[in-house]
Design a protein around this motif. Structure first.
Motif, short mmCIF file in Angstrom:
data_model
loop_
_atom_site.label_atom_id
_atom_site.label_comp_id
_atom_site.label_asym_id
_atom_site.label_seq_id
_atom_site.Cartn_x
_atom_site.Cartn_y
_atom_site.Cartn_z
N SER A 198 0.82 -1.21 0.00
CA SER A 198 0.00 0.00 0.00
C SER A 198 0.86 1.27 0.00
CB SER A 198 -0.88 -0.02 1.25
OG SER A 198 -1.52 1.23 1.43
N TYR A 199 0.28 2.36 -0.49
CA TYR A 199 0.92 3.67 -0.38
C TYR A 199 1.02 4.11 1.09
CZ TYR A 199 0.09 4.80 -5.37
OH TYR A 199 0.09 4.84 -6.74
N PHE A 200 0.08 3.63 1.90
CA PHE A 200 -0.09 4.18 3.26
C PHE A 200 0.67 3.39 4.31
CE2 PHE A 200 -3.69 5.45 0.73
CZ PHE A 200 -3.77 6.80 1.01
N LEU A 226 3.47 15.34 -3.27
CA LEU A 226 3.46 15.82 -4.66
C LEU A 226 4.73 15.43 -5.39
CD1 LEU A 226 1.91 19.33 -3.99
CD2 LEU A 226 0.89 17.53 -5.43
N ASN A 227 5.82 15.26 -4.67
CA ASN A 227 7.11 15.00 -5.26
C ASN A 227 7.29 13.51 -5.58
OD1 ASN A 227 10.54 15.56 -4.10
ND2 ASN A 227 9.75 15.56 -6.18
N THR A 228 6.97 12.65 -4.62
CA THR A 228 7.23 11.21 -4.81
C THR A 228 6.12 10.32 -4.22
OG1 THR A 228 8.56 11.19 -2.78
CG2 THR A 228 9.77 11.45 -4.84
N ILE A 229 4.97 10.90 -3.85
CA ILE A 229 3.88 10.15 -3.17
C ILE A 229 4.44 9.25 -2.08
CG2 ILE A 229 1.67 8.97 -3.49
CD1 ILE A 229 1.73 9.42 -6.38
N GLY A 230 5.17 9.85 -1.15
CA GLY A 230 5.70 9.08 -0.03
C GLY A 230 7.13 8.63 -0.23
N VAL A 231 7.57 7.77 0.66
CA VAL A 231 8.97 7.33 0.73
C VAL A 231 8.99 5.80 0.81
CG1 VAL A 231 11.03 7.37 2.21
CG2 VAL A 231 9.69 9.45 1.91
N SER A 232 9.89 5.20 0.07
CA SER A 232 10.00 3.73 0.02
C SER A 232 9.82 3.09 1.40
CB SER A 232 11.38 3.34 -0.53
OG SER A 232 11.65 1.97 -0.21
N THR A 275 13.10 10.94 1.31
CA THR A 275 13.99 10.16 0.46
C THR A 275 15.37 10.80 0.56
OG1 THR A 275 12.07 9.76 -0.96
CG2 THR A 275 14.22 9.15 -1.85
N PHE A 308 4.57 18.32 0.39
CA PHE A 308 5.62 18.39 -0.62
C PHE A 308 6.03 16.99 -1.07
CE2 PHE A 308 9.98 18.09 -1.98
CZ PHE A 308 10.14 19.17 -2.84
#
Lengths: 437, 437
Positions: free
Chosen positions: A108-110, A294-300, A149, A291
């Motif tokens: 999931s993204y979340f 919008l930049n990377t939809i989250g962090v690995s 990131t 930010f």
């Protein structure tokens, strides 16, 4: 885990003596083995053995003078701060920080929809707070953790969060010279209407709001820093990437509005691209999160889970050393490794008159519980005398460094990574000595 | 791996019959079990069993009418395109895509200093090329692979790379309505002087250079798209995140200048944050790489290694299905799963007159080697009649969707994720049916 290192003076004496006899001995010993050398070399061999400078088997075993010449022709790239020095420690730790991620996990993204930073893995956040408490280098109470990131993304997120979309002109971004070489391009590469690079904080005299980047210990020169503009519309970003016990004495728990850290410099896991911010104002934390959305939809998540495991191992190593008298902690080990490197570098630099290095005073480190040295991740080397472009001069000797000009300073300075592999570091020591022969 | 699914007509007939008898049967059967129901319900139970809609044990086992009511009160969030539907497939694959990363691995910033994209893991790059060759959805020859922290970062990198720092004004960025809802804010959130959102490509009539984002299949509506402005100073970014066999027939290998893909939508690994670009012009690939360097100093290696393993498993599953008549490939499995969902959705929507859906024509898919359907990752649902704000209307029924207004379209439309969990999807079907009862 390793034998204690002899007192600093005896090391210096031995090395100075060896260097006086023959500056190339360090490398000859390395490449040809102890048994072909005299007693001075044997002493040096022992010293280097006792230090943490392990010579890679690929070049130390079965090497000949021909190989040696080949190695000497090789360009060594110490321009970047690639922290590969730490690899050996983590190899010795075996599978303590091995991470196993099944194919169906973390899809999931979340991570935590209830947190301001909805993509922050709770396990990572927990280990960040724990490590700061163990080391005592940052107050975490009343702070929101925002994961990024790497800390680069967090610097951009902070610039975005601290600027106003309704301002009539972009807010000025400043930092005192010599500043981290990437700040000007990070601030300006998007030609943002929100913020704009305005150069050296020391000479900044524009009215109105501004953002000051305070890097402490400083990249490139290693000095402890405080904000320098100190006007009432100033917003501060404290980049404390190097505020860890191996680089500088921990004097107090930092307690700022917006503070940045990264695993690249604390544990050496640069390829994992994980940094974190400690943020006091929830509105700033929300804007930084926006930010990154919008930049990377989250962090690995994979990297967050790995970083959590690495930070946990570091905290465990500290608690075990103190509570059980067990093996050295990660920071003690790294402190000693850097101590050796800085001693060798200073001997090499002092063997002639071409170069100089910053001088630091030691101080009592509340974490190591001892008087400890400032031993930065970079050497801020100055070429003395007639050499105006130190970077070009060293490039002529196949040593790639970053010119002082990129840090807003004179080209008489260069920044050299102190965190590279043992092989490259030994080559650096040998070449700096040879150049001055 | 699973029993063949009965022909479409019989499914429709059974469901329409059941819905005509009692629209709540779907959910009652789900919550109360087959044995309490009549023969129609038993048929539906078998159908749902045969479909890939597995009801989570947490709600299907030992649930009571009280639990049921509690579940019905729950808000279901189908605003985001979180691809959690795929989790079950990867669970079934067991440890085939489990990744094990020792603590000392991948510590450096660098992956391949010889590549234009110096932080690109060679293994990941290899599996990207292989998968496109297996699926036939993109030409990889003469292309540079640039990896990004999801395709979001690559969209920004592409805008940066295609714009000129010396232009007198920002280049216009356009996309045809309905466009991906994040494009306007991605283009404008930094107030960049390099590029600027200029709205609907259909009505764009400004002279000079422009960038057109072509999303095909389109997010939100699923239609196949081509560029629409078609003037000689146009630069195109093809966002092909959904050009995979489960969503749309593969008609040809895409062969554009700059094409974007992501694991989030191809395999469902959104939390891994990995996307890639296929770029023809090496100068554009270099500028995109520079952007990512300044933005995040590269892309998580851990995630690249994990994505490489997942893509390898997908390619393997395709080759095994075809060469050895083995288990279904990932795409066949996913195609069937989405086929069931779209059939259930259309039956639910057609059970009354309040809603409508786009109509698509099937086409021959060169990968599946059969006539196949367009079954988008999102349902672009229209509220008919007097309902002017479809998003608010559905929110009143505790279904969170994304309003058509965010896609530059009418609020009579909403976008609904088709990739969420079985539980949420079944709730959606039940509620859409109940609303129209």
């Amino acid at each position: 885990m390793m034998a204690n290192f002899p007192a600093m003076l005896s090391l210096r004496h031995l090395l100075v003596l060896s260097l006086a006899l023959n500056v190339s001995l360090i490398l000859r010993m390395v490449y040809e083995g102890d048994d072909q050398q005299g007693s001075n070399n044997q002493n040096m061999g022992r010293i280097i053995q006792k230090s943490r400078l392990v010579i890679p088997s690929t070049i130390s075993a079965n090497s000949t003078r021909k190989d040696h010449a080949g190695v000497m022709d090789k360009i060594i790239n110490l321009d970047h701060g690639d922290p590969t020095m730490y690899e050996r420690y983590w190899r010795q730790m075996g599978d303590k920080t091995t991470i196993i991620i099944p194919g169906w996990q973390s899809m999931s993204y979340f991570s935590d929809p209830t947190s301001i930073c909805w993509f922050l893995e709770p396990e990572f956040s927990k280990e960040v707070v724990r490590l700061h408490n163990v080391v005592g280098n940052a107050v975490t109470q009343g702070r929101h953790v925002v994961v990024g990131t790497g800390s680069s993304q967090l610097i951009l997120a902070a610039l975005y969060a601290l600027s106003s979309p309704h301002a009539t002109e972009p807010i000025s971004v400043v930092s005192a010279v010599p500043y981290y070489s990437s700040y000007p391009s990070m601030a300006d590469f998007q030609k943002s209407g929100l913020y704009k690079w305005a150069g050296d904080a020391e000479s900044f005299n524009k009215d109105g709001p501004y953002i000051e980047l305070v890097t402490s210990p400083n990249n490139p020169d290693g000095y402890t820093r405080k904000s320098v503009v100190n006007r009432n519309q100033g917003l501060l970003i404290h980049d404390l990437a190097y505020y860890w016990p191996q680089y500088t004495p921990i004097l107090f728990a930092s307690d700022y509005d917006l503070t940045l850290f990264t695993v690249s410099k604390s544990t050496g896991h640069a390829g994992t691209r994980i940094g974190w911010a400690l943020v006091k104002d929830p509105e700033v934390a929300k804007k930084m999160t926006k930010f990154i959305e919008l930049n990377t939809i989250g962090v690995s998540k994979d990297s967050q889970l790995r970083a959590a495991k690495v930070l946990k191992a570091v905290s465990d190593s500290c608690e075990e050393e103190y509570s059980q008298g067990g093996e050295e902690s990660f920071f003690k080990y790294s402190y000693k490794a850097l101590e050796q490197r800085w001693k060798l570098l200073r001997v090499a630099v002092d063997s002639g008159g071409l170069f100089s290095l910053p001088k630091f005073s030691s101080a009592f480190c509340t974490f190591l519980n001892q008087e400890s040295e400032i031993q930065p991740a970079f050497a801020w080397l100055k070429c003395e005398g007639d050499i105006e472009d130190c970077g070009s001069f060293l490039r002529g000797h196949k040593i790639l460094t970053r010119s002082g000009e990129q840090f807003g300073a004179s080209p008489k300075y260069v920044r050299i990574s102190m965190l590279d592999t043992d092989e490259h570091f030994m080559q650096l020591i040998y070449r700096l000595t040879t150049i001055q022969k």
